[in-house]
Write a protein that holds these residues in place. Structure first.
Motif, mmCIF file in Angstrom:
data_model
loop_
_atom_site.group_PDB
_atom_site.id
_atom_site.type_symbol
_atom_site.label_atom_id
_atom_site.label_comp_id
_atom_site.label_asym_id
_atom_site.label_seq_id
_atom_site.Cartn_x
_atom_site.Cartn_y
_atom_site.Cartn_z
ATOM 1 N N THR A 56 5.280 11.962 -7.286
ATOM 2 C CA THR A 56 5.514 10.759 -8.091
ATOM 3 C C THR A 56 6.174 9.699 -7.226
ATOM 4 O OG1 THR A 56 7.711 11.478 -8.825
ATOM 5 C CG2 THR A 56 5.817 12.080 -10.242
ATOM 6 N N ASP A 57 6.172 8.474 -7.715
ATOM 7 C CA ASP A 57 6.861 7.360 -7.066
ATOM 8 C C ASP A 57 7.552 6.556 -8.161
ATOM 9 O OD1 ASP A 57 7.803 5.600 -5.200
ATOM 10 O OD2 ASP A 57 5.849 5.058 -4.396
ATOM 11 N N GLU A 66 0.877 -1.177 0.000
ATOM 12 C CA GLU A 66 0.000 0.000 0.000
ATOM 13 C C GLU A 66 0.910 1.221 0.000
ATOM 14 O OE1 GLU A 66 -3.327 -0.182 -0.215
ATOM 15 O OE2 GLU A 66 -3.244 -2.385 -0.179
ATOM 16 N N ARG A 67 1.208 1.721 -1.216
ATOM 17 C CA ARG A 67 2.197 2.788 -1.368
ATOM 18 C C ARG A 67 1.523 4.145 -1.525
ATOM 19 N NH1 ARG A 67 7.565 1.304 -2.028
ATOM 20 N NH2 ARG A 67 7.952 3.499 -2.535
ATOM 21 N N ILE A 92 5.673 6.322 -11.402
ATOM 22 C CA ILE A 92 4.247 6.312 -11.094
ATOM 23 C C ILE A 92 3.824 7.751 -10.797
ATOM 24 C CG2 ILE A 92 2.438 5.311 -9.655
ATOM 25 C CD1 ILE A 92 4.119 3.230 -11.169
ATOM 26 N N ALA A 93 2.836 8.257 -11.540
ATOM 27 C CA ALA A 93 2.408 9.649 -11.371
ATOM 28 C C ALA A 93 0.945 9.770 -11.008
ATOM 29 C CB ALA A 93 2.703 10.441 -12.641
ATOM 30 N N LYS A 94 0.233 8.652 -10.930
ATOM 31 C CA LYS A 94 -1.188 8.692 -10.588
ATOM 32 C C LYS A 94 -1.535 7.486 -9.722
ATOM 33 C CE LYS A 94 -2.597 6.050 -14.680
ATOM 34 N NZ LYS A 94 -3.467 5.993 -15.867
ATOM 35 N N GLN A 148 -1.446 11.074 -2.423
ATOM 36 C CA GLN A 148 -2.016 11.506 -1.146
ATOM 37 C C GLN A 148 -1.400 12.829 -0.706
ATOM 38 O OE1 GLN A 148 -1.313 9.266 2.791
ATOM 39 N NE2 GLN A 148 -3.191 8.291 2.040
ATOM 40 N N THR A 149 -2.183 13.637 -0.048
ATOM 41 C CA THR A 149 -1.656 14.851 0.567
ATOM 42 C C THR A 149 -1.254 14.534 2.005
ATOM 43 O OG1 THR A 149 -3.873 15.508 1.274
ATOM 44 C CG2 THR A 149 -3.097 16.343 -0.864
ATOM 45 N N TYR A 150 -0.404 15.377 2.568
ATOM 46 C CA TYR A 150 0.000 15.180 3.950
ATOM 47 C C TYR A 150 -1.193 15.380 4.882
ATOM 48 C CZ TYR A 150 4.948 15.408 2.612
ATOM 49 O OH TYR A 150 6.172 15.154 2.064
ATOM 50 N N ALA A 151 -1.366 14.460 5.833
ATOM 51 C CA ALA A 151 -2.389 14.635 6.857
ATOM 52 C C ALA A 151 -1.912 15.692 7.845
ATOM 53 C CB ALA A 151 -2.641 13.314 7.572
ATOM 54 N N GLU A 152 -2.750 16.689 8.084
ATOM 55 C CA GLU A 152 -2.387 17.748 9.009
ATOM 56 C C GLU A 152 -2.487 17.239 10.446
ATOM 57 O OE1 GLU A 152 -1.126 20.591 8.173
ATOM 58 O OE2 GLU A 152 -1.352 20.182 6.020
ATOM 59 N N PRO A 153 -1.637 17.727 11.325
ATOM 60 C CA PRO A 153 -1.688 17.275 12.720
ATOM 61 C C PRO A 153 -2.937 17.790 13.424
ATOM 62 C CG PRO A 153 -0.128 19.071 12.477
ATOM 63 C CD PRO A 153 -0.558 18.709 11.087
#
Length: 753
Positions: A540-541, A534-535, A576-578, A604-609
């Motif tokens: 991109t990756d 689960e990446r 990987i771009a999508k 994914q975007t960063y989860a805010e604290p």
């Protein structure tokens, strides 16, 4: 021979040398200079004690060169008797440019030396169809070798799914190659009776056959994606208008197999499981029960009745025929998973217990085992039973096979009682448990000696074995996959008794794969490294896989289909771009496919604290004493107790066989990043961070690691972990990594509530 006392031996340090890819590694190995060449003109001499070993040795040369070696009074190859070698399986091997000598006190020792030479010869000699060589070359070396443990076993259940005689021979061949010496054959169970008993013919005419059951159906479902789960058609027949599955071995077939194994110095240990697991027999002979019923009770199938003399007559008649087939000193009676509740309902049983001074049902269980042991002893045999046999009291002369990892004191109690003990704990030695990237490591580092035993008591532990229960193993290919190469790790642990050079073992294992290919062993390919299924990525990756074997091909698909030998090969890194799903598998040059990895890429975007206010160390944890099939069912239950946890671990105070624990709070993330989490569960667990599912390892299953990623900002992030244990021993491990670092325990300082 069943050896009942044995000490462990220390071994000299191993040296990783590609010239000597031997598993298990010898006790002592000193490399020499040069090589010894074997040709058709090479002569072999042998002490007259070693006639069988000359025949076994010559099979290697015939397969490699097309001809065997001629005997001579003195030859450049010599098999010599040496009374100074004290160990039953010990040997000395000396190879120089001028010749080869194996010395031992016993034929077994000579044969173990031959198997060492076999691993030094080219892997191509294992392929009967390969082009014959004009010469075989061996490196010069001086080896002194003997095993650390006397019992180095493999178990195979042929009741749940049946295996051909040809496969049992192949199984024995692979055992011999790696110096395993005990083949525990589980011949009877609820699902099928697999050995001909002439006094009770219906045991096989009826008991060896069944209509398809739920386990067969589960295998058929899995077969849609994996051909190894196809039920072997050679064991499916039409009887009385019904499709039936099964089969059995005649007594002559088993006698022939015993002789085949004996020639390779392997004892076959038969198991006829009783008083429980006897449905296949009771169906045909209902007089064996206390009430004529044959069904599953509260826990397991209803057992045969220990209050009826006809039960003992049946058991003794069966084992008399078994002993005529199998000359092994040890005979296994099973004795596990007995549902005793039905005994407690019987008036006849209560009267029998009163007459014989038996206090409880556990004592009645032991009465049956002890009485059968006396019968075994009268025939010159020793009784082995699974560790439940100690519960109601057992004689110190019985041999106890420990399997219940959730009862850690069982082998300790048995050893202190004077019993000989064989270690077979489900974790890590149940090879029917699904393997993962940690399986070989766990087997290699398994210590057969319980920590609570002192040096003298530890002598009761004579070794270990791996068990293969076949409920979900319907084919010979699947059996190969489940036990190889895990068995090589166990072979090394029990022979060499060394855990200090794991990398050397892995290097040598890599060189064994070509030999296994030639032996047509459908082994599990090495895991692809650093696979996160689960990446998560921000922009991109990149999919880039380092092949664990140089001649592997990595192939992938992006349309949801399974990778095949003609799928696109991953030759260069894939960007990987999508968000998308990619399936990846490794293939060998002969077409074997490794495990299929489904990689779910998620942008994914960063989860805010979060800012919960004042927090304190630890996690809020709730304990539930109940059985759950899925973690989602926990929310419908009421907790039994709460506690604060500073780590993801099960408290030592937990005693319920089935339970759940929830962990709630926050983790204090030290820096922005995409974090990887690795969750090992036996049975199941689900990890959520920042209300995002990171790892889904749900359900009732053996210890398996699953992983996933989540993008997190620095600061407090909501943390939720649900864990369930269905019974039979638990395991819960959570690790993390960042930017490709080695997985590590989450620091206690991260947990807040």
């Amino acid at each position: 021979m069943c050896v009942c006392t044995w000490g462990t031996l220390k071994t000299q340090a191993q040296t990783a040398d590609r010239r000597f890819p031997i598993i298990p590694y010898p006790t002592s190995l000193t490399a020499g200079a040069g090589t010894f060449k074997i040709t058709a003109a090479t002569k072999i001499s042998a002490d007259n004690r070693f006639g069988n070993e000359v025949l076994q040795f010559n099979k290697l040369f015939k397969q490699g060169m097309g001809v065997g070696l001629s005997p001579a009074k003195t030859g450049s190859i010599a098999l010599k008797y040496d009374a100074m070698i004290s160990a039953e399986e010990g040997y000395k091997l000396i190879i120089t440019p001028k010749g080869l000598t194996i010395a031992a006190k016993t034929p077994t020792g000579i044969f173990r030396g031959i198997e060492t030479i076999r691993q030094l010869l080219p892997a191509g000699i294992e392929d009967a169809g390969a082009k014959k060589l004009t010469a075989l070359t061996l490196p010069a070396v001086n080896i002194e070798d003997q095993p650390a443990y006397a019992w180095r076993g493999m178990h195979l259940d042929v009741s749940r799914h049946f295996f051909s005689i040809s496969y049992l021979r192949k199984f024995i061949d692979v055992m011999a190659l790696y110096k395993m010496n005990k083949f525990h054959l589980h011949l009877t169970d609820d699902q099928g009776w697999r050995i001909e008993i002439k006094k009770y013919p219906k045991l096989t005419t009826e008991g060896a056959w069944r209509t398809f059951n739920s386990q067969d159906s589960a295998c058929m479902k899995k077969a849609k994606d994996n051909p190894d789960f196809v039920i072997d058609p050679q064991h499916i027949v039409q009887k009385n208008g019904k499709t039936m599955y099964g089969g059995f071995y005649t007594q002559q077939q088993m006698k022939d197999l015993v002789a085949y194994a004996a020639a390779k110095h392997i004892d076959i240990i038969p198991e006829i499981d009783m008083p429980g697991h006897m449905m296949a027999a009771i169906n045909s002979y209902p007089f064996l029960t206390c009430n004529g019923e044959n069904k599953f009770g509260e826990l397991f199938s209803l057992p045969i009745c220990p209050a009826n003399e006809s039960t003992y007559e049946f058991a003794q008649n069966v084992f008399t025929e078994i002993m005529d087939i199998f000359p092994s000193k040890c005979i296994h009676i099973g004795g596990d998973e007995v549902d005793r509740t039905d005994w407690g309902k019987s008036v006849a049983v209560k009267e029998f217990m009163k007459q014989n001074g038996i206090k409880d049902l556990a004592g009645l269980h032991s009465y049956f085992i002890n009485r059968m042991e006396k019968f075994f002893n009268s025939k010159g045999r020793k009784l082995i039973g699974w560790d439940e046999i100690i519960e109601g009291g057992i004689s110190p002369t019985a041999i106890v096979m420990y399997w219940r990892g959730w009862v850690p004191d069982a082998p300790v109690k048995a050893a202190k009682n004077g019993n000989t003990v064989i270690m077979t704990p489900g974790e890590p030695l149940y090879f029917d448990n699904l393997p993962d990237k940690n399986s070989i490591y766990n087997v290699y580092h398994f210590n057969p000696i319980p920590k609570k035993l002192n040096a003298q008591e530890a002598k009761a532990i004579i070794g270990a074995q791996a068990n293969i229960w076949s409920e979900m193993i319907p084919s010979e290919n699947r059996a190969d996959y489940m036990f190889m190469p895990r068995m090589t790790a166990l072979a090394e642990r029990l022979w060499t008794n060394n855990t200090d050079d794991y990398q050397s073992y892995l290097n040598r294992l890599t060189q064994q794969y070509k030999r296994l290919d030639n032996l047509k062993v459908h082994y599990r390919l090495p895991d692809l490294p650093n696979m996160i299924t689960e990446r998560v990525f921000i922009a991109t990756d990149t999919l880039n896989i380092n092949k664990p074997m140089a001649d592997m091909q990595i192939r992938f698909t992006t349309d949801g289909t399974l990778p095949q030998a003609n799928s696109t090969e991953l030759k260069t890194p894939l960007v990987i771009a999508k968000s998308e799903t990619i399936k990846v598998a490794a293939f060998t040059p002969i077409g074997s496919r490794g495990d299929i990895y489904t990689i779910n890429y998620k942008k994914q975007t960063y989860a805010e604290p979060v800012k919960p206010g004042t927090v304190t160390p630890g996690l809020n944890s709730t304990y539930y004493k109940a059985f759950f099939k899925q973690t989602s069912l926990i929310s419908k239950a009421k907790g039994d107790s709460i506690f604060i946890s500073n780590s993801i671990s099960v408290p030592s105070t937990v005693t319920a066989p089935s339970f759940a624990i929830t962990y709630r709070g926050y983790i204090d993330v030290p820096a922005d990043g995409v974090y990887s989490f690795y969750l090992t569960c036996d049975d199941g667990g689900v990890l959520k961070i920042a209300d995002r599912v990171v790892v889904d390892n749900d359900g009732n299953h053996s210890a398996i690691e699953k992983n996933g990623q989540v993008a997190l900002r620095k600061g407090l992030q909501k943390f939720d972990l649900d864990f369930i244990e269905g019974g039979g021993g638990f395991k819960l491990i959570l690790k993390y990594s960042l930017n490709g670092s080695e997985p590590a325990e989450i620091p206690a300082s991260w947990f807040k509530k």
